[in-house]
Write a protein that holds these residues in place. Structure first.
Motif: not given
Lengths: 172, 387
Positions: A52, A56, A59-60, A64, A71, A130, B118, B121-122, B124-125, B128-129, B131-132, B158, B161, B178
């Motif tokens: 996990q 994460a 992705i970050i 991210g 882009l 973790v 987590i 972190l989830y 945050f992920g 951070s997406l 913005v797309y 960005i 963050e 976390l």
């Protein structure tokens, strides 16, 4: 077929499809978006392997942060197809040769390798979590971990040096 | 039995989804009412009693507007933009613990979409997406104002963050986990004065500022700055696509309020929770008493969330918009160094016989410095802006 296998095959199909789209898409923006989708699917694979934290962080960091900058740059450059002047016949041939060699190498490696059978008896489901990862990084792999952090620090300092404005520079 | 847990989980997930949408819907109404209150007006009062049906009327209007796609736009990406914005906004509420747990027979099911170790972190992920949606929509519109708005949104997100992540690290060091639920439970154990807002005041201020920037709310709403960029990234959007963009902003506001409440304000914990919960279990029995206690905790959590949503609106009608270079200076030159300093001081405090309140040191020093520099500056003269 077990449900987890169906998930795996569907995910793999999407991963491969989007990875191929990255290469074949005419529009660079579509290419970048496909790459983001690929990273997403890779994170899905990590989750299937019970990693996990890696999923994460993947992705970050990749989807991210890095891909946003990709882009960003491509949107500003607004690439057109007539800009692609660098692809002469020589580079195309070189690319074919290198790609072929890479494929042969990988085929040979995969033929030679013996995959160890999964032992379900001593399989620890918490390996990718973790806590386990942190303990591993700070005990068994302390030196490589610290070296990697120094490397990242050097890269950061380099980026700041490159981006720094000299005394007489204009703003843009 | 697994099926029971599955059904209860599904109900909780659907409820979280529905409540996110409902709160976002009524946030639009509350925002207009709050704005009216701040400016000494009445606000919407025509649709239904006290104008309560106004959001529904707005949504109906949005649906019946012409759905326009510009001729030169990239059609699929133009549709994908608002869809992505909505998707990422709705995804993040999954890991927020809305309450302790529901107990029946011998099941104990946490009031939460999913409990993963987590959780932070989830979030945050997903953030951070977020913005797309804006970037894709802004680029696909094929309009220079939209593109500029999208670029602004992306660089702002960005930049903030980084500070957002760094400000949380101090909390992670204290809790050692976390998982959002573990962080909330740890605050509940420590009692009212153990809430992270009291142990981490500086981290809270940094986090709050960054949350405003991440939601693109005033004073950081430069991506949709009317005076410079027409409508920003949604200049070309109309109908429900525009509605989705605006709606996603309100959902983000709700989720960040929930996140702030659970990270810094004890989540579903409230003062004397232990005693009240014990009294309830004694008088109503172990099962009913526990469930009632959970319901009270959830209500307390929503009270905190509503306060922060109100706070978002309050700030919107109080503080004017920043200039873009001020925004970047604040993010990179003030918030990030401050959060790094916060990490160092908190870590030293924790190492030095586990003192949790070390962060106050920076707050006190900073306040003293600010007062000193303020008293030294000549009166009635604004110091010139350097850049």
């Amino acid at each position: 077929m077990k449900p987890i296998e169906i998930v795996f095959y569907v995910l793999t199909g999407i991963t491969l499809l989007s990875a191929i789209t990255v290469v074949t898409a005419r529009n660079p923006i579509h290419s970048v978006l496909a790459l983001i989708a690929t990273f997403f699917c890779l994170s899905g694979h990590y989750i299937l392997m019970n990693a996990q934290f890696l999923a994460a962080v993947n992705i970050i960091v990749y989807a991210g942060a890095i891909m946003v900058l990709f882009l960003f740059t491509i949107m500003f450059l607004n690439l057109r197809r007539e800009d692609e002047e660098s692809k002469t016949n020589l580079t195309k041939m070189a690319a074919v040769v290198v790609g072929g060699i890479l494929m042969v190498t990988m085929l040979l490696v995969f033929r030679a390798v013996q995959l160890p059978a999964v032992n379900e008896g001593n399989f620890d489901a918490r390996t990718g979590l973790v806590e386990q990862l942190g303990i591993m990084l700070y005990s068994d792999y302390l030196l490589p971990f610290e070296l990697a952090s120094v490397l990242l620090l050097v890269a950061m300092v380099g980026a700041v040096m490159l981006g720094k404005r000299e005394a007489g520079d204009r703003h843009f | 039995m697994d099926l029971t847990i599955f059904i209860v989980k599904s109900i909780i997930i659907l409820a979280v989804f529905g409540i996110s949408l409902l709160i976002a819907t009524y946030s639009t109404y509350v925002e207009r009412k709050v704005a009216a209150f701040m400016q000494d007006r009445i606000g919407p009062d025509r649709a239904g009693p006290w104008g309560l049906l106004q959001p529904i009327a707005d949504a109906g209007k949005m649906f019946f507007k012409e759905d326009f796609i510009p001729a030169q736009a990239s059609k699929w990406l133009f549709i994908l933009g608002p869809a992505l914005a909505m998707l990422t906004a709705l995804m993040s509420s999954a890991v927020i613990p809305f309450g302790d747990s529901i107990r029946f027979d011998n099941y104990d099911i946490p009031v939460q979409g999913i409990e993963i170790n987590i959780g932070v972190l989830y979030i945050f992920g997903v953030v951070s997406l977020g913005v797309y949606g804006i970037m894709v929509g802004g680029w696909a519109s094929n309009n220079k104002f939209s593109l500029l708005g999208a670029i602004r949104a992306a660089s702002q997100n960005i930049s903030y963050e980084v500070a957002l992540g760094l400000s949380i690290i101090a909390i992670l060091m204290m809790s050692g986990s976390l998982s959002v639920r573990a962080i909330v439970e740890q605050q509940a154990e420590a009692g009212f004065l153990g809430w992270n807002v009291f142990t981490q005041p500086l981290g809270f201020i940094i986090f709050l500022t960054c949350a405003f920037a991440e939601c693109n709310r005033t004073p950081f709403d430069l991506p949709e700055c009317e005076t410079e960029l027409v409508g920003g990234y949604h200049t070309e959007y109309s109908s429900m696509k525009l509605g989705f963009y605006l709606f996603a902003e309100y959902i983000n506001m709700f989720v960040s309020s929930a996140f702030i409440s659970s990270l810094y304000f004890g989540g579903y914990h409230y003062p004397f929770m232990e005693q009240i919960s014990n009294a309830l279990t004694n008088s109503l029995g172990a099962v009913t008493g526990h469930n009632v206690a959970t319901a009270i905790g959830t209500a307390a959590f929503f009270g905190k969330i509503f306060f922060f949503i109100f706070f978002f609106m309050w700030v919107r009608w109080t503080v004017p918009r920043f200039r873009y270079d001020q925004l970047m200076n604040l993010g990179w030159k003030i918030l990030i160094p401050l959060s790094v300093l916060n990490i160092i001081v908190s870590a030293s405090g924790l190492l030095f016989n586990g003192m949790k309140y070390a962060s106050w040191l920076i707050v006190i020093v900073a306040t003293v410095l600010a007062i000193m520099s303020n008293s030294r500056a000549p009166k009635g003269q604004v110091s010139p802006q350097r850049s």
